[in-house]
Design an enzyme around this catalytic site. Structure first.
Site, PDB file in Angstrom:
ATOM      1  N   CYS A 164      68.231  -4.690  51.579  1.00  0.00           N
ATOM      2  CA  CYS A 164      67.976  -4.863  53.012  1.00  0.00           C
ATOM      3  C   CYS A 164      68.946  -4.129  53.941  1.00  0.00           C
ATOM      4  O   CYS A 164      68.655  -3.966  55.118  1.00  0.00           O
ATOM      5  CB  CYS A 164      67.981  -6.352  53.354  1.00  0.00           C
ATOM      6  SG  CYS A 164      66.604  -7.249  52.616  1.00  0.00           S
ATOM      7  N   PHE A 165      70.102  -3.699  53.438  1.00  0.00           N
ATOM      8  CA  PHE A 165      71.042  -3.004  54.328  1.00  0.00           C
ATOM      9  C   PHE A 165      70.679  -1.540  54.541  1.00  0.00           C
ATOM     10  O   PHE A 165      71.211  -0.867  55.417  1.00  0.00           O
ATOM     11  CB  PHE A 165      72.484  -3.102  53.792  1.00  0.00           C
ATOM     12  CG  PHE A 165      72.715  -2.437  52.461  1.00  0.00           C
ATOM     13  CD1 PHE A 165      72.882  -1.060  52.372  1.00  0.00           C
ATOM     14  CD2 PHE A 165      72.783  -3.187  51.294  1.00  0.00           C
ATOM     15  CE1 PHE A 165      73.099  -0.444  51.140  1.00  0.00           C
ATOM     16  CE2 PHE A 165      73.005  -2.590  50.057  1.00  0.00           C
ATOM     17  CZ  PHE A 165      73.158  -1.212  49.985  1.00  0.00           C
TER      18      PHE A 165
END
Length: 390
Positions: A164-165
């Site tokens: 998700c980053f």
């Protein structure tokens, strides 16, 4: 005879990397969050797990998500029953889907970005492709190059299994490419399909169930370049600085493992606390050089891992409710699309800013921050500068 230094100087762009266009895409299949628990427990043959279903309903109710988009339809799942079990060998079936659908959805988003950019695709010099959905060789970057008809000399970079980053990572990479290669135009694509993580419920692993309540499919594309051609290219945001850090004492807080059963997802309960406890340090490192310490004076694009993360960040920093409006809007309309989320929020913000007659693409403010959070725990912090709206 030219010197190495002269060659090096000639290779560098003059101005900062700039977002020149944004495009997004989702699968056609839209899932209503209010009816999803009934559907999910029915399609996974788990309706006998009544207590777990009630827990899942509460998760969905608290998710602040109205709808999500998913490539996996009931028809596809019925054809692949192993994907509906909790831990059945099913990687081949999942791979067969994602190796086709990840580049295809990425193409849809990229075409929209290229259309807005308004330049021939032959001017794209670099491609950065990111997905957490499956792996293949040659990669989704190669497939997209073929699907779009990009030049064979386009310089490609493929990022798999970041999580998700990575919406922040791809902007950091695009910034370095654009600023260090004069005339470069970087096509960035994040494409995510939950076919790799979908599985039935198990009362022994509630963290997996959290993922089933939050994740959705989507692809987003941006075109990044320095020194926009006046009158031809329309800048949207400048990418000023970009940093990555690992949070202390966060090992194992979020992780995923590619197994015969697909991509398994693991999450510790203290993730929102770990992020909210450490976020101000990242903000200070990014904004102290600019003399900014009022976090309500900047616009916000934060990866919406889930409502608990947003609530705790908001509380910890004393943010006004409207600061995370675009972030919460995207979470509500699409769910958590992993790396693609922050690019969807970037798109939502520039559109709502224009629609509401604000003076800049960043809700009328000059400076902003884009945050990505994910496995590690890894945090990407990108400082943006908005562009005036006419």
């Amino acid at each position: 005879m030219v010197t190495v230094e002269e060659v090096r100087r000639a290779q560098r762009a003059e101005g900062p990397a700039t977002v020149l266009a944004i495009g997004t895409a989702t699968p056609a299949n839209c899932v209503d969050q209010s009816t999803y628990p009934d559907y999910y427990f029915r399609i996974t043959n788990s309706e006998h797990m009544t207590e777990l279903k009630e827990k899942f309903k509460r998760m969905c109710d608290k998710s602040n998500i109205k709808r999500r988009y998913m490539h996996l339809t009931e028809e596809i799942l019925k054809e692949n029953p192993a994907m509906c079990e909790y831990m059945a060998p099913s990687l081949d079936a999942r791979q067969d889907i994602v190796v086709v659908e990840v580049p295809r959805l990425g193409k849809e988003a990229a075409q929209k970005a290229i259309k807005e950019w308004g330049q021939p695709k032959s001017k794209i010099t670099h491609l950065v492709f990111c997905t957490t959905s499956g792996v293949d060789m040659p990669g989704a970057d190669y497939q997209l190059t073929k699907l779009l008809g990009l030049r064979p000399s386009v310089k490609r970079f493929m990022m798999y299994q970041q999580g998700c980053f990575a919406g922040g990572t791809v902007l950091r990479m695009a910034k370095d490419l654009a600023e260090n290669n004069a005339g470069a135009r970087v096509l960035v694509v994040c494409s995510e399909i939950t076919a790799v993580t979908f599985r039935g419920p198990a009362d022994t692993h509630l963290d997996s169930l959290v993922g089933q309540a939050l994740f959705g499919d989507g692809a987003a594309a941006v075109i990044v370049g320095s020194d926009p051609v006046v009158g031809v290219e329309r800048p949207l945001f400048q990418i000023v600085t970009a940093a990555q850090t690992l949070l202390p004492d966060s090992h194992g807080a979020i992780d995923g493992h590619l197994r015969e059963v697909g991509l398994t997802f693991h999450l510790l309960k203290d993730v929102p606390g770990l992020i909210s406890k450490n976020i101000e340090k990242s903000l200070k490192e990014a904004f102290d050089p600019l003399g900014i310490s009022d976090w309500n004076s900047v616009f916000w694009i934060a990866h919406p891992g889930g409502p608990a993360i947003l609530d705790q960040v908001e509380e910890k920093l004393g943010l006004k409710p409207e600061k995370l409006r675009s972030t919460r809007q995207v979470l509500s309309e699409y769910g958590n699309m992993s790396s693609a989320c922050v690019l969807f929020i970037l798109d939502e913000m520039r559109k709502s800013s224009a629609k509401e007659g604000m003076s800049t693409t960043g809700e009328g403010l000059d400076w902003g921050v884009l945050f990505g959070f994910g496995p590690g725990l890894t945090v990407e912090t990108v400082v943006l500068h908005s562009v005036p709206l006419n």
